[in-house]
Motif scaffolding. Structure first.
Motif, PDB file in Angstrom:
ATOM      1  N   LYS A  14     -22.161  17.296 -32.695  1.00  0.00           N
ATOM      2  CA  LYS A  14     -22.429  16.606 -31.435  1.00  0.00           C
ATOM      3  C   LYS A  14     -22.583  17.621 -30.312  1.00  0.00           C
ATOM      4  CE  LYS A  14     -20.730  13.019 -28.287  1.00  0.00           C
ATOM      5  NZ  LYS A  14     -19.691  11.987 -28.003  1.00  0.00           N
ATOM      6  N   TRP A  15     -23.474  17.299 -29.372  1.00  0.00           N
ATOM      7  CA  TRP A  15     -23.697  18.169 -28.228  1.00  0.00           C
ATOM      8  C   TRP A  15     -22.665  17.899 -27.124  1.00  0.00           C
ATOM      9  CZ3 TRP A  15     -26.803  22.235 -28.217  1.00  0.00           C
ATOM     10  CH2 TRP A  15     -27.870  22.283 -29.121  1.00  0.00           C
ATOM     11  N   TYR A  16     -22.189  18.988 -26.538  1.00  0.00           N
ATOM     12  CA  TYR A  16     -21.302  18.922 -25.383  1.00  0.00           C
ATOM     13  C   TYR A  16     -21.787  19.912 -24.331  1.00  0.00           C
ATOM     14  CZ  TYR A  16     -18.107  16.418 -28.477  1.00  0.00           C
ATOM     15  OH  TYR A  16     -17.561  15.506 -29.346  1.00  0.00           O
ATOM     16  N   VAL A  17     -21.392  19.663 -23.093  1.00  0.00           N
ATOM     17  CA  VAL A  17     -21.673  20.608 -22.014  1.00  0.00           C
ATOM     18  C   VAL A  17     -20.440  21.475 -21.828  1.00  0.00           C
ATOM     19  CG1 VAL A  17     -22.219  20.889 -19.571  1.00  0.00           C
ATOM     20  CG2 VAL A  17     -23.285  19.037 -20.876  1.00  0.00           C
ATOM     21  N   ALA A  18     -20.579  22.753 -22.145  1.00  0.00           N
ATOM     22  CA  ALA A  18     -19.476  23.693 -21.969  1.00  0.00           C
ATOM     23  C   ALA A  18     -19.575  24.343 -20.593  1.00  0.00           C
ATOM     24  CB  ALA A  18     -19.519  24.773 -23.052  1.00  0.00           C
ATOM     25  N   THR A  19     -18.415  24.697 -20.051  1.00  0.00           N
ATOM     26  CA  THR A  19     -18.375  25.459 -18.808  1.00  0.00           C
ATOM     27  C   THR A  19     -17.137  26.336 -18.849  1.00  0.00           C
ATOM     28  OG1 THR A  19     -18.389  25.344 -16.376  1.00  0.00           O
ATOM     29  CG2 THR A  19     -17.163  23.643 -17.541  1.00  0.00           C
ATOM     30  N   ALA A  20     -17.053  27.290 -17.926  1.00  0.00           N
ATOM     31  CA  ALA A  20     -15.924  28.226 -17.926  1.00  0.00           C
ATOM     32  C   ALA A  20     -15.626  28.669 -16.505  1.00  0.00           C
ATOM     33  CB  ALA A  20     -16.219  29.434 -18.814  1.00  0.00           C
ATOM     34  N   ASP A  21     -14.488  29.322 -16.347  1.00  0.00           N
ATOM     35  CA  ASP A  21     -14.018  29.749 -15.035  1.00  0.00           C
ATOM     36  C   ASP A  21     -14.297  31.223 -14.787  1.00  0.00           C
ATOM     37  OD1 ASP A  21     -12.577  27.260 -14.244  1.00  0.00           O
ATOM     38  OD2 ASP A  21     -11.433  27.727 -16.042  1.00  0.00           O
ATOM     39  N   TYR A  22     -14.401  31.561 -13.501  1.00  0.00           N
ATOM     40  CA  TYR A  22     -14.512  32.954 -13.090  1.00  0.00           C
ATOM     41  C   TYR A  22     -13.277  33.297 -12.262  1.00  0.00           C
ATOM     42  CZ  TYR A  22     -16.529  37.345 -11.503  1.00  0.00           C
ATOM     43  OH  TYR A  22     -16.763  38.677 -11.266  1.00  0.00           O
ATOM     44  N   GLY A  23     -12.317  33.919 -12.887  1.00  0.00           N
ATOM     45  CA  GLY A  23     -11.087  34.262 -12.194  1.00  0.00           C
ATOM     46  C   GLY A  23     -10.330  35.313 -12.973  1.00  0.00           C
ATOM     47  N   PRO A  24      -9.237  35.844 -12.414  1.00  0.00           N
ATOM     48  CA  PRO A  24      -8.499  36.926 -13.066  1.00  0.00           C
ATOM     49  C   PRO A  24      -7.573  36.466 -14.190  1.00  0.00           C
ATOM     50  CG  PRO A  24      -7.485  36.405 -10.967  1.00  0.00           C
ATOM     51  CD  PRO A  24      -8.728  35.561 -11.057  1.00  0.00           C
ATOM     52  N   LYS A  25      -7.189  35.178 -14.188  1.00  0.00           N
ATOM     53  CA  LYS A  25      -6.233  34.703 -15.191  1.00  0.00           C
ATOM     54  C   LYS A  25      -6.323  33.190 -15.300  1.00  0.00           C
ATOM     55  CE  LYS A  25      -2.499  34.524 -11.769  1.00  0.00           C
ATOM     56  NZ  LYS A  25      -1.125  34.970 -11.429  1.00  0.00           N
ATOM     57  N   SER A  26      -5.674  32.650 -16.338  1.00  0.00           N
ATOM     58  CA  SER A  26      -5.568  31.199 -16.573  1.00  0.00           C
ATOM     59  C   SER A  26      -6.931  30.522 -16.692  1.00  0.00           C
ATOM     60  CB  SER A  26      -4.753  30.538 -15.447  1.00  0.00           C
ATOM     61  OG  SER A  26      -3.465  31.106 -15.348  1.00  0.00           O
ATOM     62  N   ASN A  27      -7.927  31.255 -17.195  1.00  0.00           N
ATOM     63  CA  ASN A  27      -9.266  30.699 -17.325  1.00  0.00           C
ATOM     64  C   ASN A  27      -9.404  29.845 -18.583  1.00  0.00           C
ATOM     65  OD1 ASN A  27     -10.557  32.211 -15.031  1.00  0.00           O
ATOM     66  ND2 ASN A  27      -9.807  33.912 -16.258  1.00  0.00           N
ATOM     67  N   GLU A  28     -10.357  28.907 -18.528  1.00  0.00           N
ATOM     68  CA  GLU A  28     -10.606  28.009 -19.645  1.00  0.00           C
ATOM     69  C   GLU A  28     -12.095  27.862 -19.905  1.00  0.00           C
ATOM     70  OE1 GLU A  28      -6.905  24.849 -18.894  1.00  0.00           O
ATOM     71  OE2 GLU A  28      -8.957  24.339 -18.266  1.00  0.00           O
ATOM     72  N   VAL A  29     -12.424  27.567 -21.153  1.00  0.00           N
ATOM     73  CA  VAL A  29     -13.713  26.975 -21.506  1.00  0.00           C
ATOM     74  C   VAL A  29     -13.453  25.497 -21.754  1.00  0.00           C
ATOM     75  CG1 VAL A  29     -15.567  26.866 -23.202  1.00  0.00           C
ATOM     76  CG2 VAL A  29     -14.657  29.090 -22.504  1.00  0.00           C
ATOM     77  N   ARG A  30     -14.227  24.637 -21.116  1.00  0.00           N
ATOM     78  CA  ARG A  30     -14.055  23.195 -21.263  1.00  0.00           C
ATOM     79  C   ARG A  30     -15.334  22.571 -21.814  1.00  0.00           C
ATOM     80  NH1 ARG A  30     -11.873  25.048 -16.891  1.00  0.00           N
ATOM     81  NH2 ARG A  30     -13.816  24.807 -15.738  1.00  0.00           N
ATOM     82  N   LEU A  31     -15.190  21.582 -22.664  1.00  0.00           N
ATOM     83  CA  LEU A  31     -16.316  20.861 -23.232  1.00  0.00           C
ATOM     84  C   LEU A  31     -16.321  19.445 -22.668  1.00  0.00           C
ATOM     85  CD1 LEU A  31     -16.210  23.312 -25.139  1.00  0.00           C
ATOM     86  CD2 LEU A  31     -16.638  21.751 -27.053  1.00  0.00           C
ATOM     87  N   TYR A  32     -17.438  19.074 -22.023  1.00  0.00           N
ATOM     88  CA  TYR A  32     -17.589  17.765 -21.420  1.00  0.00           C
ATOM     89  C   TYR A  32     -18.570  16.915 -22.234  1.00  0.00           C
ATOM     90  CZ  TYR A  32     -15.594  19.992 -17.226  1.00  0.00           C
ATOM     91  OH  TYR A  32     -14.781  20.664 -16.339  1.00  0.00           O
TER      92      TYR A  32
END
Length: 287
Positions: free
Chosen positions: A159-177
């Motif tokens: 299944k297709w999802y829209v992934a996104t990610a954070d730009y920061g020094p710590k506590s970053n995530e990749v999220r699938l929507y």
């Protein structure tokens, strides 16, 4: 307009992990009229470079051997003449009816506070009219992000999802929507939008999905706003474990700000872009 890409020497790379991968710069050129280039997408044989000139915009190029040829198509990310997507940070398009463009909005002059927004757009309409007028379908605040948004389509278990990610020094995530629910939502915190997430390393500028290998590439800086890093991760294992499962990290000793990357025809040639005003587009080999 034909823009000749001149050959430059390959930069040194650092290999980590177990995957046999390397990224080498083989050619570089300067593409103007983008402002600070924020990313690149390769769709249906065309190269789309996007940036934050006086307004957010997308330019279309054909690729012929070692030449980028400007097609004359420029899309201004404006509505009623007003700048809307002023700092485009990703284009998620896979040929389906749901296309998304990311935006990071600066809330203070120091650049310490940002608002992340995802826009559902009519991609075919944008090609025709070259503005957002009549083509802006929905505006979604990415309020569960930690810092910024950079949408990219990925596949997980068919299944297709829209992934996104954070730009920061710590506590970053990749999220699938979920794209169907995302396209109707007003905020990503709404029920059903978020499918899965996992932790990732710092300073992710953009994402690129390699479907044939199930690999997600984190396009990163080694330090804030400087130096190149490509992190190749196993998406399936990362989702299952809740943290990135790294196959390989490639660091390239260039001091400018890597912003985007895409593979071109096949899987061995790619294009990387930076926010520099000169020498901002690079052909690379990926092996």
């Amino acid at each position: 307009m034909k823009i000749v890409i001149t050959i430059v020497s390959a930069m040194a790379v650092l290999f980590l992990g177990t995957a046999d991968m390397e990224v080498k710069i083989v050619a570089s050129t300067t593409i103007d009229s983008l402002g600070a280039c924020q990313g690149v997408s390769y769709l249906l044989g065309k190269v789309y470079l996007y940036g934050d000139r006086e307004v957010g915009m997308i330019r279309t190029y054909a690729l012929n051997s070692n030449q980028l040829i400007y097609t004359g198509q420029e899309i201004k990310l404006t509505q009623n003449g007003q700048d809307v997507i002023n700092h485009p940070t990703g284009i998620a398009h896979n040929g389906s009816k749901h296309t998304f463009v990311g935006n990071s909005i600066r809330l203070n002059p120091e650049g310490t506070q940002w608002k992340a927004v995802i826009y559902a757009v009519d991609w075919e309409g944008l090609q025709r009219t070259k503005t957002l007028d009549g083509n802006l379908l929905n505006v979604i605040e990415d309020d569960i992000c930690i810092q910024g948004t950079r949408p990219e389509y990925v596949q997980y278990e068919g299944k297709w999802y829209v992934a996104t990610a954070d730009y920061g020094p710590k506590s970053n995530e990749v999220r699938l929507y979920d794209p169907q629910i995302l396209s109707k939502a007003k905020k990503t915190s709404e029920a059903g939008v978020l499918f899965k997430k996992f932790s990732c390393s710092a300073w992710v500028q953009n994402l690129h999905w390699i479907p044939s290998k199930g690999i997600l590439v984190l396009i990163q800086n080694q330090i804030e706003g400087r130096k190149w890093r490509f992190t190749f991760i196993d998406l399936k294992k990362s989702v299952a474990s809740g943290q990135q499962q790294v196959l390989n990290v490639v660091d390239i000793d260039k001091s400018d700000e890597l912003e985007g990357f895409t593979l071109l025809e096949g899987s061995s040639t790619g294009m990387a872009v930076t926010s520099s005003r000169h020498q901002n587009v690079h052909l690379v080999t990926v092996k």
